[in-house]
Design an enzyme around this catalytic site. Structure first.
Site, PDB file in Angstrom:
ATOM      1  N   GLU A 177      -4.522   6.428   6.230  1.00 22.68           N
ATOM      2  CA  GLU A 177      -5.370   5.348   6.736  1.00 22.68           C
ATOM      3  C   GLU A 177      -6.628   5.142   5.894  1.00 22.68           C
ATOM      4  O   GLU A 177      -7.649   5.805   6.126  1.00 22.68           O
ATOM      5  CB  GLU A 177      -5.769   5.623   8.196  1.00 22.68           C
ATOM      6  N   LYS A 219      -1.602   2.949   7.169  1.00 19.85           N
ATOM      7  CA  LYS A 219      -2.361   2.300   8.238  1.00 19.85           C
ATOM      8  C   LYS A 219      -3.586   1.627   7.621  1.00 19.85           C
ATOM      9  O   LYS A 219      -4.648   2.244   7.483  1.00 19.85           O
ATOM     10  CB  LYS A 219      -2.778   3.338   9.289  1.00 19.85           C
TER      11      LYS A 219
END
Ligand code: 13P
Length: 340
Positions: A177, A219
């Site tokens: 992420e 992500k």
């Protein structure tokens, strides 16, 4: 490393019409959200709240994976079932947040680097025993007048890649992420530029560390105008710029891309995802959601810390999950909100 297991886990997390529920708020973040509503910031209330989120069996129809915080993975639900077991029961893969938070980057005012690599190998082994099959590590990039610096981008990309390699060695799928924050006055072009730079660097570092792209999930943030930008881009432009950016940075062997919501309103986050899946482009990866706030905020308000509201609040999050599940297939319409 069991690559087939990693692939199977990643495929389940981003299965068609499903996304990821981020319910892994650290104590300070969870406390902030509870305090806003006057909810006591106790372990029992966190357990009650998170039990509510998973109360409806049908959550498993729209959610492929749920990210837990350390405390929750060790807790039982209100019904006395370990959270990981409850998730498996309704067809959701249990995951765990493993980073130790974004800390000030030395010599770089206003910038952060995520910590948590020390001891991670041992923590991952324990989390696997507790039932976690995927993990999350969030890097934070801030856009400002003279930032982000190359130092910040490189430090975060390197840490993400080291984390991802440790996860795969433990048969745990890493959610990678790199979050470019949506706060600021910057326009969508600047958002594109910074998002592109960090994503490109992240995949270079993942390759260097030998991470198997088939066994991970990205992500990212969506490419949006800063929240304080005077002329904010509309839904269609956000969808097009986000997909254009991903097409130029993310190799086709990555099975899934699951967006964070980053402070968007519930419906905005759903509309953006839906618009991307409606572009009609042949996309090599699944495009879905891994929302925290955009899945939870209406349900948290509905619950409001009162155990008498659990059933109603559980239906509220189920509705949001259903809307986003539809958006993950490009089948969402705003009328579906009213019908509910
Ligand atoms: P938001 O969707 O609220 O941005 O949270 C997602 C998340 O897990 C951030 O790490």
């Amino acid at each position: 490393m069991n690559i087939q297991q990693l692939k199977d886990t990643a495929a389940a997390m981003v299965a068609p019409g499903r996304g990821i529920l981020a319910m892994d708020e650290s104590h300070p973040t969870c406390n902030k959200r509870f305090e806003k509503l006057g909810i006591p910031t106790t372990e029992d209330k966190r357990k009650e709240y998170r039990s509510m989120l998973l109360k409806e069996n049908d959550m498993g129809q729209y959610i492929g994976g749920a990210i837990l915080f350390d405390e929750t993975l060790r807790q039982t639900t209100l019904d006395g079932q370990p959270f990981a077991e409850r998730l498996q029961q309704i067809g959701i893969v249990p995951g765990i947040k493993v980073d130790k938070g974004a800390k000030d980057l030395a010599l770089h005012p206003g910038e952060k680097v995520t910590e948590g690599l020390d001891g991670l190998r041992e923590r991952l082994a324990e989390y696997y025993q507790l039932g976690a099959r995927f993990a999350k590590w969030r890097a934070v990039i801030t856009i400002g007048a003279d930032i982000p610096s190359q130092a910040c981008l490189v430090a975060n990309a390197h840490a993400l890649a080291r984390y991802a390699a440790l996860c795969q060695a433990a048969d745990i799928v890493p959610i990678v992420e790199p979050e470019v924050l949506m706060d600021g006055t910057h326009d969508i072009d600047r958002s594109y530029e910074v998002t592109h730079a960090i994503q490109k660097l992240v995949f270079e570092h993942l390759a260097e560390q030998g991470v198997e792209l088939e066994g991970m999930v990205l992500k990212p943030n969506m490419v949006v105008s800063g929240y304080e930008c005077s002329q904010r881009a509309g839904v269609q432009q956000v969808a097009e710029e986000t997909v254009r950016c991903l097409m130029s940075t993310v190799p086709p062997s990555v099975p899934g891309i699951a967006f964070l919501s980053g402070g968007q309103t519930d419906e905005e986050a759903t509309e953006h995802l839906n618009a991307m899946n409606q572009l009609g482009d042949e996309l090599p990866w699944k495009l879905t959601f891994s929302y925290g706030r955009a899945l939870q905020q209406a349900a948290m308000q509905s619950w409001n810390g009162d155990s008498g509201n659990i059933d109603r609040a559980a239906r509220v999050i189920l509705h949001r999950a259903r809307m986003n599940g539809a958006a993950a297939e490009g089948k969402y319409t705003p009328e579906m909100e009213k019908a509910a």
